[in-house]
Design a protein around this motif. Structure first.
Motif, PDB file in Angstrom:
ATOM      1  N   GLY A 136     -16.561  -2.057  -3.202  1.00 29.64           N
ATOM      2  CA  GLY A 136     -16.033  -2.331  -4.533  1.00 29.64           C
ATOM      3  C   GLY A 136     -15.617  -1.065  -5.255  1.00 29.64           C
ATOM      4  N   THR A 137     -16.387   0.007  -5.069  1.00 30.90           N
ATOM      5  CA  THR A 137     -16.030   1.293  -5.679  1.00 30.90           C
ATOM      6  C   THR A 137     -14.716   1.816  -5.114  1.00 30.90           C
ATOM      7  OG1 THR A 137     -18.375   1.815  -5.938  1.00 30.90           O
ATOM      8  CG2 THR A 137     -16.820   3.638  -6.100  1.00 30.90           C
ATOM      9  N   ILE A 138     -14.588   1.769  -3.791  1.00 30.42           N
ATOM     10  CA  ILE A 138     -13.351   2.234  -3.151  1.00 30.42           C
ATOM     11  C   ILE A 138     -12.168   1.395  -3.612  1.00 30.42           C
ATOM     12  CG2 ILE A 138     -12.174   2.517  -0.938  1.00 30.42           C
ATOM     13  CD1 ILE A 138     -14.917   3.042   0.310  1.00 30.42           C
ATOM     14  N   GLY A 139     -12.377   0.075  -3.717  1.00 32.39           N
ATOM     15  CA  GLY A 139     -11.314  -0.807  -4.177  1.00 32.39           C
ATOM     16  C   GLY A 139     -10.870  -0.489  -5.596  1.00 32.39           C
ATOM     17  N   ALA A 140     -11.830  -0.174  -6.472  1.00 25.74           N
ATOM     18  CA  ALA A 140     -11.480   0.155  -7.863  1.00 25.74           C
ATOM     19  C   ALA A 140     -10.683   1.456  -7.926  1.00 25.74           C
ATOM     20  CB  ALA A 140     -12.749   0.270  -8.705  1.00 25.74           C
ATOM     21  N   ALA A 187       3.544   5.919   1.751  1.00 23.77           N
ATOM     22  CA  ALA A 187       3.217   4.934   2.791  1.00 23.77           C
ATOM     23  C   ALA A 187       1.727   4.970   3.118  1.00 23.77           C
ATOM     24  CB  ALA A 187       4.051   5.203   4.047  1.00 23.77           C
ATOM     25  N   LEU A 188       1.161   6.170   3.211  1.00 23.77           N
ATOM     26  CA  LEU A 188      -0.270   6.297   3.483  1.00 23.77           C
ATOM     27  C   LEU A 188      -1.099   5.785   2.313  1.00 23.77           C
ATOM     28  CD1 LEU A 188      -2.491   7.273   5.372  1.00 23.77           C
ATOM     29  CD2 LEU A 188      -2.249   9.561   4.391  1.00 23.77           C
ATOM     30  N   ALA A 189      -0.653   6.068   1.085  1.00 30.24           N
ATOM     31  CA  ALA A 189      -1.369   5.576  -0.092  1.00 30.24           C
ATOM     32  C   ALA A 189      -1.350   4.054  -0.149  1.00 30.24           C
ATOM     33  CB  ALA A 189      -0.749   6.165  -1.360  1.00 30.24           C
ATOM     34  N   PHE A 207      -4.584   1.458   0.104  1.00 30.37           N
ATOM     35  CA  PHE A 207      -4.816   0.394  -0.868  1.00 30.37           C
ATOM     36  C   PHE A 207      -5.052  -0.943  -0.162  1.00 30.37           C
ATOM     37  CE2 PHE A 207      -2.864  -2.952  -3.587  1.00 30.37           C
ATOM     38  CZ  PHE A 207      -3.840  -2.985  -4.563  1.00 30.37           C
ATOM     39  N   SER A 208      -4.199  -1.279   0.801  1.00 30.24           N
ATOM     40  CA  SER A 208      -4.352  -2.529   1.539  1.00 30.24           C
ATOM     41  C   SER A 208      -5.661  -2.550   2.330  1.00 30.24           C
ATOM     42  CB  SER A 208      -3.167  -2.725   2.489  1.00 30.24           C
ATOM     43  OG  SER A 208      -1.954  -2.783   1.780  1.00 30.24           O
TER      44      SER A 208
END
Length: 228
Positions: A175-179, A196-198, A202-203
């Motif tokens: 959840g932290t990484i997702g935020a 593209a890497l960013a 995110f995905s």
């Protein structure tokens, strides 16, 4: 004005009837594009900043007259390198240089593969900076709390060896990484020139968060759904 085809030019967009609206629901997962006409009255301030929210928008194009009679386009959005932005803010932000005795009109084209409210804000540089600092402060508080919860779950797991605590810790960390990735922090600080890497990060973070959430939910159900 919403261009359902997604291929309208600036000249075509300028001939449309724009509706007054503070926010328009972006129609994601379609080729459509949302156009904005932003009119700013004569201002004593020489500089205002135009910010497009939320953070993740595939393509953002700002059209301004420079020099008069000719339109100049600037690119933004998460499909373009963060390091090339006009302003290095988490949300796409453009600097608008104003004349004290003349109004300013700019056109904005937004295209996205997400379904969400698209909002355009025109603010002073100080207001933008204050908002950025407040958001980062809130993010820091949130991340600190979640990391404490994850650490507490790991301590419980080290004592009880209950996999439910381990799954809970993984869920909190995901959840932290997702935020962080959802706000585009990784685009600014890790890979500013590799969109593209960013995007892939995110995905991947969203997928990881959903996967660990399902595992945690399954273990929780197995543990507490049936009578002891």
């Amino acid at each position: 004005w919403i261009d359902a085809s997604g291929v309208a030019t600036l000249e075509q967009a300028r001939q449309q009837n724009f509706r007054p609206a503070p926010a328009i629901l972006g129609r994601g997962y379609t080729p459509s594009a949302t156009w904005w006409r932003v009119s700013i009255a004569a201002q004593p301030q020489p500089l205002l900043l135009l910010t497009v929210q939320p953070t993740y928008l595939d393509h953002v194009q700002l059209y301004r007259q420079s020099p008069p009679g000719q339109w100049q386009m600037q690119l933004g959005g998460d499909r373009h390198a963060f390091g090339e932005r006009d302003r290095k803010e988490l949300a796409p932000t453009f600097a608008l240089e104003l004349k004290p005795h003349e109004g300013t009109v700019v056109y904005l084209r937004v295209q996205t593969t997400s379904t969400h409210i698209t909002q355009v804000l025109v603010r002073s540089p100080k207001n933008v900076q204050d908002g950025q600092e407040l958001m980062l402060l809130g993010l820091g508080v949130y991340v600190s709390i979640v990391l404490l919860l994850a650490g507490s779950a790991l301590m419980h797991y080290s004592v009880s060896r209950d996999k439910l605590w381990l799954a809970a810790s993984g869920f909190q960390l995901a959840g932290t990484i997702g935020a962080l990735t959802g706000l585009g922090v990784h685009s600014k600080y890790l890979w500013p020139d590799q969109p593209a890497l960013a995007d892939a990060m995110f995905s991947a973070s969203i997928t990881l968060h959903l996967a660990l959430g399902n595992i945690f939910g399954y273990l929780l159900f197995r543990t507490y759904a049936a009578p002891a």
